[in-house]
Design a protein around this motif. Sequence first.
Motif, PDB file in Angstrom:
ATOM      1  N   UNK A  66       0.812  -1.223   0.000  1.00  0.00           N
ATOM      2  CA  UNK A  66       0.000   0.000   0.000  1.00  0.00           C
ATOM      3  C   UNK A  66       0.841   1.267   0.000  1.00  0.00           C
ATOM      4  N   UNK A  67       2.100   1.188   0.439  1.00  0.00           N
ATOM      5  CA  UNK A  67       2.966   2.373   0.480  1.00  0.00           C
ATOM      6  C   UNK A  67       3.880   2.485  -0.739  1.00  0.00           C
ATOM      7  N   UNK A  68       3.874   1.469  -1.550  1.00  0.00           N
ATOM      8  CA  UNK A  68       4.723   1.486  -2.737  1.00  0.00           C
ATOM      9  C   UNK A  68       4.091   2.352  -3.821  1.00  0.00           C
ATOM     10  N   UNK A  69       4.911   3.034  -4.579  1.00  0.00           N
ATOM     11  CA  UNK A  69       4.443   3.856  -5.691  1.00  0.00           C
ATOM     12  C   UNK A  69       4.477   3.037  -6.983  1.00  0.00           C
ATOM     13  N   UNK A  70       3.405   3.123  -7.754  1.00  0.00           N
ATOM     14  CA  UNK A  70       3.266   2.286  -8.945  1.00  0.00           C
ATOM     15  C   UNK A  70       3.099   3.130 -10.203  1.00  0.00           C
ATOM     16  N   UNK A  71       3.430   2.521 -11.319  1.00  0.00           N
ATOM     17  CA  UNK A  71       3.026   3.046 -12.613  1.00  0.00           C
ATOM     18  C   UNK A  71       1.579   2.616 -12.853  1.00  0.00           C
ATOM     19  N   UNK A  72       0.895   3.317 -13.744  1.00  0.00           N
ATOM     20  CA  UNK A  72      -0.510   3.019 -14.022  1.00  0.00           C
ATOM     21  C   UNK A  72      -0.678   2.713 -15.506  1.00  0.00           C
ATOM     22  N   UNK A  73      -1.336   1.596 -15.804  1.00  0.00           N
ATOM     23  CA  UNK A  73      -1.599   1.192 -17.182  1.00  0.00           C
ATOM     24  C   UNK A  73      -3.085   0.939 -17.362  1.00  0.00           C
ATOM     25  N   UNK A  74      -3.698   1.618 -18.335  1.00  0.00           N
ATOM     26  CA  UNK A  74      -5.095   1.408 -18.679  1.00  0.00           C
ATOM     27  C   UNK A  74      -5.167   0.591 -19.961  1.00  0.00           C
ATOM     28  N   UNK A  75      -5.958  -0.491 -19.958  1.00  0.00           N
ATOM     29  CA  UNK A  75      -6.049  -1.409 -21.102  1.00  0.00           C
ATOM     30  C   UNK A  75      -7.508  -1.514 -21.536  1.00  0.00           C
ATOM     31  N   UNK A  76      -7.801  -1.126 -22.785  1.00  0.00           N
ATOM     32  CA  UNK A  76      -9.169  -1.002 -23.275  1.00  0.00           C
ATOM     33  C   UNK A  76      -9.550  -2.175 -24.186  1.00  0.00           C
ATOM     34  N   UNK A  77     -10.718  -2.747 -23.896  1.00  0.00           N
ATOM     35  CA  UNK A  77     -11.214  -3.890 -24.674  1.00  0.00           C
ATOM     36  C   UNK A  77     -11.746  -3.446 -26.033  1.00  0.00           C
ATOM     37  N   UNK A  78     -12.016  -4.423 -26.891  1.00  0.00           N
ATOM     38  CA  UNK A  78     -12.526  -4.145 -28.228  1.00  0.00           C
ATOM     39  C   UNK A  78     -14.038  -4.017 -28.279  1.00  0.00           C
ATOM     40  N   UNK A  79     -14.581  -3.853 -29.506  1.00  0.00           N
ATOM     41  CA  UNK A  79     -16.013  -3.691 -29.719  1.00  0.00           C
ATOM     42  C   UNK A  79     -16.776  -4.903 -29.209  1.00  0.00           C
ATOM     43  N   UNK A  80     -17.866  -4.642 -28.466  1.00  0.00           N
ATOM     44  CA  UNK A  80     -18.727  -5.675 -27.875  1.00  0.00           C
ATOM     45  C   UNK A  80     -17.958  -6.551 -26.877  1.00  0.00           C
ATOM     46  N   UNK A  81     -16.790  -6.085 -26.436  1.00  0.00           N
ATOM     47  CA  UNK A  81     -15.989  -6.853 -25.492  1.00  0.00           C
ATOM     48  C   UNK A  81     -16.236  -6.404 -24.063  1.00  0.00           C
ATOM     49  N   UNK A  82     -15.475  -6.981 -23.147  1.00  0.00           N
ATOM     50  CA  UNK A  82     -15.590  -6.636 -21.728  1.00  0.00           C
ATOM     51  C   UNK A  82     -14.212  -6.432 -21.133  1.00  0.00           C
ATOM     52  N   UNK A  83     -14.208  -5.770 -19.988  1.00  0.00           N
ATOM     53  CA  UNK A  83     -12.961  -5.581 -19.252  1.00  0.00           C
ATOM     54  C   UNK A  83     -12.374  -6.931 -18.860  1.00  0.00           C
ATOM     55  N   UNK A  84     -13.249  -7.863 -18.476  1.00  0.00           N
ATOM     56  CA  UNK A  84     -12.790  -9.196 -18.081  1.00  0.00           C
ATOM     57  C   UNK A  84     -12.098  -9.906 -19.233  1.00  0.00           C
ATOM     58  N   UNK A  85     -12.662  -9.805 -20.430  1.00  0.00           N
ATOM     59  CA  UNK A  85     -12.046 -10.440 -21.599  1.00  0.00           C
ATOM     60  C   UNK A  85     -10.683  -9.821 -21.901  1.00  0.00           C
ATOM     61  N   UNK A  86     -10.594  -8.511 -21.760  1.00  0.00           N
ATOM     62  CA  UNK A  86      -9.318  -7.843 -22.010  1.00  0.00           C
ATOM     63  C   UNK A  86      -8.279  -8.304 -21.002  1.00  0.00           C
ATOM     64  N   UNK A  87      -8.691  -8.446 -19.757  1.00  0.00           N
ATOM     65  CA  UNK A  87      -7.760  -8.906 -18.732  1.00  0.00           C
ATOM     66  C   UNK A  87      -7.302 -10.336 -19.020  1.00  0.00           C
ATOM     67  N   UNK A  88      -8.235 -11.211 -19.369  1.00  0.00           N
ATOM     68  CA  UNK A  88      -7.883 -12.606 -19.631  1.00  0.00           C
ATOM     69  C   UNK A  88      -6.977 -12.753 -20.845  1.00  0.00           C
ATOM     70  N   UNK A  89      -7.068 -11.799 -21.781  1.00  0.00           N
ATOM     71  CA  UNK A  89      -6.242 -11.844 -22.978  1.00  0.00           C
ATOM     72  C   UNK A  89      -4.854 -11.257 -22.732  1.00  0.00           C
ATOM     73  N   UNK A  90      -4.799 -10.084 -22.102  1.00  0.00           N
ATOM     74  CA  UNK A  90      -3.529  -9.367 -21.958  1.00  0.00           C
ATOM     75  C   UNK A  90      -2.731  -9.802 -20.728  1.00  0.00           C
ATOM     76  N   UNK A  91      -3.398  -9.950 -19.580  1.00  0.00           N
ATOM     77  CA  UNK A  91      -2.763 -10.425 -18.346  1.00  0.00           C
ATOM     78  C   UNK A  91      -1.491  -9.640 -17.995  1.00  0.00           C
ATOM     79  N   UNK A  92      -1.551  -8.330 -18.111  1.00  0.00           N
ATOM     80  CA  UNK A  92      -0.372  -7.495 -17.886  1.00  0.00           C
ATOM     81  C   UNK A  92       0.211  -7.669 -16.480  1.00  0.00           C
ATOM     82  N   UNK A  93      -0.665  -7.855 -15.499  1.00  0.00           N
ATOM     83  CA  UNK A  93      -0.206  -7.934 -14.116  1.00  0.00           C
ATOM     84  C   UNK A  93       0.690  -9.133 -13.858  1.00  0.00           C
TER      85      UNK A  93
END
Length: 607
Positions: A66-93
């Motif tokens: 909680x005290x660590x400073x992080x970079x921030x990355x926003x990842x946007x899904x495609x047409x008719x897609x969902x945030x969950x699908x984008x996460x399952x595809x990219x898995x940046x974390x």
Amino acid sequence: MTKINTQLVKTLLSLAVCSLMACNSNINDKPENLDKIAEQVAGFDKYKHSIGDREYYLVKPNNYNANKAYKLLLAFHGSKGTASEMRNMAKFEQYDDNYLIVYPQSKVEEWNEGCDCNKPNRLGIDDLDFVNQIIDDVKLNYHILDDEIYSTGFSQGALFTQNLLCNSSEKFKAVASVAAPMSVQLSEVCNISEPTDYLLIHGTKDNVLPYKGQKHSNWGLISSPDATSLIAQLNQINTEPSVNNLTDNLVLTEYKNETHRTQLLTAQNAGHSWFVNNLDTSKYILKFFQQSSNIKLPKNSFMIKTPSGFNHVRAMGLNNDGPAIVLISGFNKNFHSDSAWYALLQPLLAENYRVYSIDRAGNAWGDYNDQASYRYFVDDLHTVLKSLNEDEISLVSFASSNITAQLFQDKYASDIKINNMVWIDPDILLPHSIALYKGYPVDWYEEFIIDILPYVEEDYFTERSTEKVAAETLEIKDMIAEDLQDKMDWDFYHTITSQRLTITGQKIRATEIANYPTDLDTVSNIALNLDIPITVIDSDFEQADINNADQEDKANLIKWQQEGSQWSKDIAEQTGGQYIELTNSKHLVPFENPEVIKQAIAHLLAQ
């Protein structure tokens, strides 16, 4: 945050499957993986955050602090897609634990991509403002590094990232798009206010959003090469592109100047996909972002939020038990002072101990603070140690950082147990020595700091600082014993010392020198805690100055050396530590005699 009932999800999924299959079977007759799917859907809900009627999902790394400073990355899904699908595809974390990853959810099927031609545009959905709200919301609840915000998207989400680039470039360090060229409408109005690194990855056989673009009366597309060329121009890059074959089917076209890059990675014969031609797309994008970053943190390094802003911490040997070893640094003859001085000692100690090297405000990648000083570091050090959950330590200070060590034990010894301290060539806190420390050039910096800083900002001192760092490096190379060469982390050393040459690094150095006299005055009024054993390692580095001094200065330097040795002996004896004298030695003991320091720590811990 709304909780999803897992059983309800299973029921709804079963009904959906039944509907699609036109079946009349019992609801319990469901595909074997339905339980797993339901758990995934319900599990993703724990990441959900709401802003009014909009939603985004924030995923933290497994070792989130909680005290660590992080970079921030926003990842946007495609047409008719969902945030969950984008996460399952990219898995940046899964690739980098220095980011917080946000997966936003569109309000309708698509994002308002800037073409003024689709449903969200007709409905007046302001997705640009939604992104602003997300960033503000995340910053309100988490520590985000300034100027370290990134965005990427797939397909129609990639078109939206171009809209961000054209209308909000000042918010992003770099942007990456996958599987989309650029709409004709956006290309005609795009205006990048601040040059921003950009990457486009696209397959030549994409039949959804064609690589070569398409003509359409309502929604035309320019080609990906044309989009890249346009963005390069808007990024104020006026050079001819370079073209390189990374593999047989991946071609990199790059526009580049001294400060920014615009790239097109062409995937030959690849279709409309996040993954093209065996490319690990997520990894490639993060590598691109890392090259754009102002904060190129080396392995084992991270930033912690403190009262002064952000402080750099390097952690090694975390699997070792026992009290932690904490390394803090002081000035060398050029007044450079950061964790580079521990590039050899820390890996050596980490073989047996849990070891942290911690930098003061502004050093390494910290933000500039006009209060930066040894005394100001005391509260920061306490914050860092508490955030690391370390409440029992051995404190090792090099050179004048014994000022911080003494002030820290005076203020926080009741909260954090200091088992012992090792002071390496400490400042001698007696009137004669303090007067010498306050002399030239310290008194000059103290008097003229307001006038000096503008010259620093104009690169007036950069060439001289570069020469000093280069000379220090050569000197250190000659110091390190042959059998310790493989322990020296030169990559870390060079990464840290390069920060000394930044404008922030040079300003901090000047500011700390100017604040040094007040540090000395403050600590001279603090009584030493005799209950904490202190071992003093005393080199005879002063001898070189004595040998080169004129007759008038020589007497003062001899007195400094003699009273320093006696003072160090007295401290070691009074506290139950050791006095370790090094002859024919240099000031940078952590490089020339690291084994002596390691043995001193072992001796103290064995008591």
